[in-house]
Design an enzyme around this catalytic site. Structure first.
Site, PDB file in Angstrom:
ATOM      1  N   SER A 143      56.249  -6.489 148.244  1.00 23.68           N
ATOM      2  CA  SER A 143      55.504  -7.043 149.378  1.00 23.68           C
ATOM      3  C   SER A 143      55.477  -6.015 150.498  1.00 23.68           C
ATOM      4  O   SER A 143      56.353  -5.147 150.573  1.00 23.68           O
ATOM      5  CB  SER A 143      56.183  -8.303 149.900  1.00 23.68           C
ATOM      6  OG  SER A 143      55.601  -8.692 151.137  1.00 23.68           O
ATOM      7  N   TYR A 157      64.133 -13.015 151.666  1.00 20.76           N
ATOM      8  CA  TYR A 157      62.886 -12.587 151.020  1.00 20.76           C
ATOM      9  C   TYR A 157      62.633 -11.102 151.258  1.00 20.76           C
ATOM     10  O   TYR A 157      62.347 -10.341 150.327  1.00 20.76           O
ATOM     11  CB  TYR A 157      61.728 -13.427 151.563  1.00 20.76           C
ATOM     12  CG  TYR A 157      60.393 -13.126 150.919  1.00 20.76           C
ATOM     13  CD1 TYR A 157      60.065 -13.658 149.669  1.00 20.76           C
ATOM     14  CD2 TYR A 157      59.453 -12.324 151.556  1.00 20.76           C
ATOM     15  CE1 TYR A 157      58.842 -13.377 149.075  1.00 20.76           C
ATOM     16  CE2 TYR A 157      58.232 -12.037 150.969  1.00 20.76           C
ATOM     17  CZ  TYR A 157      57.924 -12.569 149.730  1.00 20.76           C
ATOM     18  OH  TYR A 157      56.706 -12.291 149.152  1.00 20.76           O
TER      19      TYR A 157
HETATM   20  P1  NAD Z   1      52.656 -18.553 144.143  1.00 24.60           P
HETATM   21  O1  NAD Z   1      53.713 -19.431 144.690  1.00 24.60           O
HETATM   22  O2  NAD Z   1      51.250 -19.012 144.099  1.00 24.60           O
HETATM   23  O3  NAD Z   1      53.064 -18.040 142.695  1.00 24.60           O
HETATM   24  C1  NAD Z   1      54.385 -17.774 142.325  1.00 24.60           C
HETATM   25  C2  NAD Z   1      54.619 -18.346 140.939  1.00 24.60           C
HETATM   26  O4  NAD Z   1      55.960 -18.030 140.553  1.00 24.60           O
HETATM   27  C3  NAD Z   1      54.486 -19.872 140.893  1.00 24.60           C
HETATM   28  O5  NAD Z   1      53.633 -20.253 139.838  1.00 24.60           O
HETATM   29  C4  NAD Z   1      55.909 -20.344 140.661  1.00 24.60           C
HETATM   30  O6  NAD Z   1      55.999 -21.542 139.913  1.00 24.60           O
HETATM   31  C5  NAD Z   1      56.493 -19.160 139.921  1.00 24.60           C
HETATM   32  N1  NAD Z   1      57.952 -19.148 139.948  1.00 24.60           N
HETATM   33  C6  NAD Z   1      58.759 -19.477 140.998  1.00 24.60           C
HETATM   34  N2  NAD Z   1      60.037 -19.390 140.612  1.00 24.60           N
HETATM   35  C7  NAD Z   1      60.036 -18.986 139.311  1.00 24.60           C
HETATM   36  C8  NAD Z   1      61.058 -18.721 138.371  1.00 24.60           C
HETATM   37  N3  NAD Z   1      62.362 -18.859 138.662  1.00 24.60           N
HETATM   38  N4  NAD Z   1      60.696 -18.324 137.120  1.00 24.60           N
HETATM   39  C9  NAD Z   1      59.392 -18.190 136.797  1.00 24.60           C
HETATM   40  N5  NAD Z   1      58.391 -18.449 137.639  1.00 24.60           N
HETATM   41  C10 NAD Z   1      58.717 -18.836 138.891  1.00 24.60           C
HETATM   42  O7  NAD Z   1      52.735 -17.220 145.027  1.00 24.60           O
HETATM   43  P2  NAD Z   1      51.951 -15.821 144.957  1.00 24.60           P
HETATM   44  O8  NAD Z   1      51.485 -15.526 146.314  1.00 24.60           O
HETATM   45  O9  NAD Z   1      51.013 -15.759 143.830  1.00 24.60           O
HETATM   46  O10 NAD Z   1      53.210 -14.886 144.680  1.00 24.60           O
HETATM   47  C11 NAD Z   1      53.314 -14.008 143.598  1.00 24.60           C
HETATM   48  C12 NAD Z   1      54.182 -12.845 144.015  1.00 24.60           C
HETATM   49  O11 NAD Z   1      53.552 -12.161 145.116  1.00 24.60           O
HETATM   50  C13 NAD Z   1      55.565 -13.234 144.504  1.00 24.60           C
HETATM   51  O12 NAD Z   1      56.508 -12.313 144.012  1.00 24.60           O
HETATM   52  C14 NAD Z   1      55.448 -13.117 146.008  1.00 24.60           C
HETATM   53  O13 NAD Z   1      56.665 -12.878 146.618  1.00 24.60           O
HETATM   54  C15 NAD Z   1      54.499 -11.954 146.131  1.00 24.60           C
HETATM   55  N6  NAD Z   1      53.803 -11.815 147.420  1.00 24.60           N
HETATM   56  C16 NAD Z   1      53.020 -12.808 147.914  1.00 24.60           C
HETATM   57  C17 NAD Z   1      52.401 -12.631 149.138  1.00 24.60           C
HETATM   58  C18 NAD Z   1      51.556 -13.705 149.756  1.00 24.60           C
HETATM   59  O14 NAD Z   1      51.150 -13.556 150.913  1.00 24.60           O
HETATM   60  N7  NAD Z   1      51.228 -14.761 149.034  1.00 24.60           N
HETATM   61  C19 NAD Z   1      52.559 -11.443 149.835  1.00 24.60           C
HETATM   62  C20 NAD Z   1      53.352 -10.448 149.307  1.00 24.60           C
HETATM   63  C21 NAD Z   1      53.976 -10.650 148.084  1.00 24.60           C
END
Ligand code: NAD
Length: 257
Positions: A143, A157
């Site tokens: 991130s 985080y």
């Molecule tokens: P999201 O919540 O839509 O997707 C995350 C997925 O991970 C969900 O489907 C959830 O069920 C799954 N998950 C959670 N715990 C889990 C576990 N123990 N085992 C397997 N699956 C698990 O969020 P997203 O935005 O698509 O996030 C995806 C990645 O991107 C994450 O690593 C997040 O930290 C990162 N990220 C997101 C953002 C943002 O602004 N959304 C920014 C930077 C980084």
């Protein structure tokens, strides 16, 4: 087709970035194994992929559990014969994550177990499979917060994503001569459920957008396109990088009015 004859394992494929990437990878010819703890969401992703005329399978796996990670890689090899691409993307942002005094040990441990240990375990079992396949690409979702501090703290985080960057760099160096590339994808603030749940008022959203030169949140589909580049042979000389896909936030000091 940019991923013809490739097999990809995508963790956290039931929503957000993972879902968008699964759809795109499948459309680009990859055979995709989606894993998640949210089985209903996983089924929805599968339905979307099948509706587009493409192929994928779902495997229930909690990335913080070694047996589940071992199982998801074995499943992909058994069903599709190999693993070439591993997208360690599952992650959480806990609503009780805060500053050093406010964050509980249990929130810290949970965040580290999923966001950091989950990437480690994916690599622990995924790397031997990618080696067996003759090489491939690992993409770990970090991130922009890994390199920028925020006054709206999410200490666990932020620390977890810093660890993903450091771990990915070292993995890239270790495996560079085995035809295994390892890169971090660093999304900026996205209009996905994960962040919108955290920024749950318009004021909070606007407070964040002030810092984004482009003045908008990113989309999961924009991360999927970046992941596609890192997964495909187009990025054949790219390893160990922290790939910022962030609307310019990490380059900004003063943003446009
Ligand atoms: P999201 O919540 O839509 O997707 C995350 C997925 O991970 C969900 O489907 C959830 O069920 C799954 N998950 C959670 N715990 C889990 C576990 N123990 N085992 C397997 N699956 C698990 O969020 P997203 O935005 O698509 O996030 C995806 C990645 O991107 C994450 O690593 C997040 O930290 C990162 N990220 C997101 C953002 C943002 O602004 N959304 C920014 C930077 C980084």
């Amino acid at each position: 087709m940019r991923l013809q004859n490739k097999v990809a394992v995508i963790t956290g494929g039931s929503s957000g970035i993972g879902r968008a990437t699964a759809l795109l990878f499948a459309a680009e010819g990859a055979k995709v194994v989606i894993t998640d703890v949210n089985d209903a969401g996983g089924q929805e992703t599968l339905d979307l992929i099948k509706a587009a005329g493409n192929e994928a399978l779902y495997f229930h796996a909690d990335v913080s559990k070694a047996a589940d990670c071992e199982g998801m890689i074995a499943f992909a090899e058994e069903k599709y014969g190999a693993v070439h691409i591993l997208f360690n993307n599952a992650g959480i942002m806990h609503s009780d994550d805060g500053d050093a005094t406010g964050t509980t040990e249990s929130v810290w441990d949970l965040t580290m177990n999923i966001n950091v240990k989950g990437v480690f375990l994916g690599c622990k079992y995924g790397i031997p499979a990618i080696r067996r396949a003759g090489g491939g690409s690992i993409i770990n979702t970090a991130s922009f917060v890994a390199i920028l501090g925020a006054a709206t703290p999410q200490l666990a985080y932020t620390a977890s994503k810093g660890a993903v960057l450091a771990m990915s760099r070292e993995l890239a160096v270790i495996h560079a001569r085995e035809n295994i590339r390892v890169n971090s994808l660093c999304p900026g603030p996205l209009r996905t459920e994960l962040l919108m749940k955290f920024l749950n008022t318009e004021a909070k959203k606007q407070r964040r957008l002030v810092h984004v030169p482009m003045g908008r949140f990113g989309e999961a589909e924009e991360m999927a396109k970046a992941a596609l580049y890192l997964a495909s042979d187009e990025s054949s000389y790219v390893t160990g990088t922290s790939f910022m896909v962030d609307g310019g936030i990490t380059s900004a000091y003063v943003t446009p009015e």
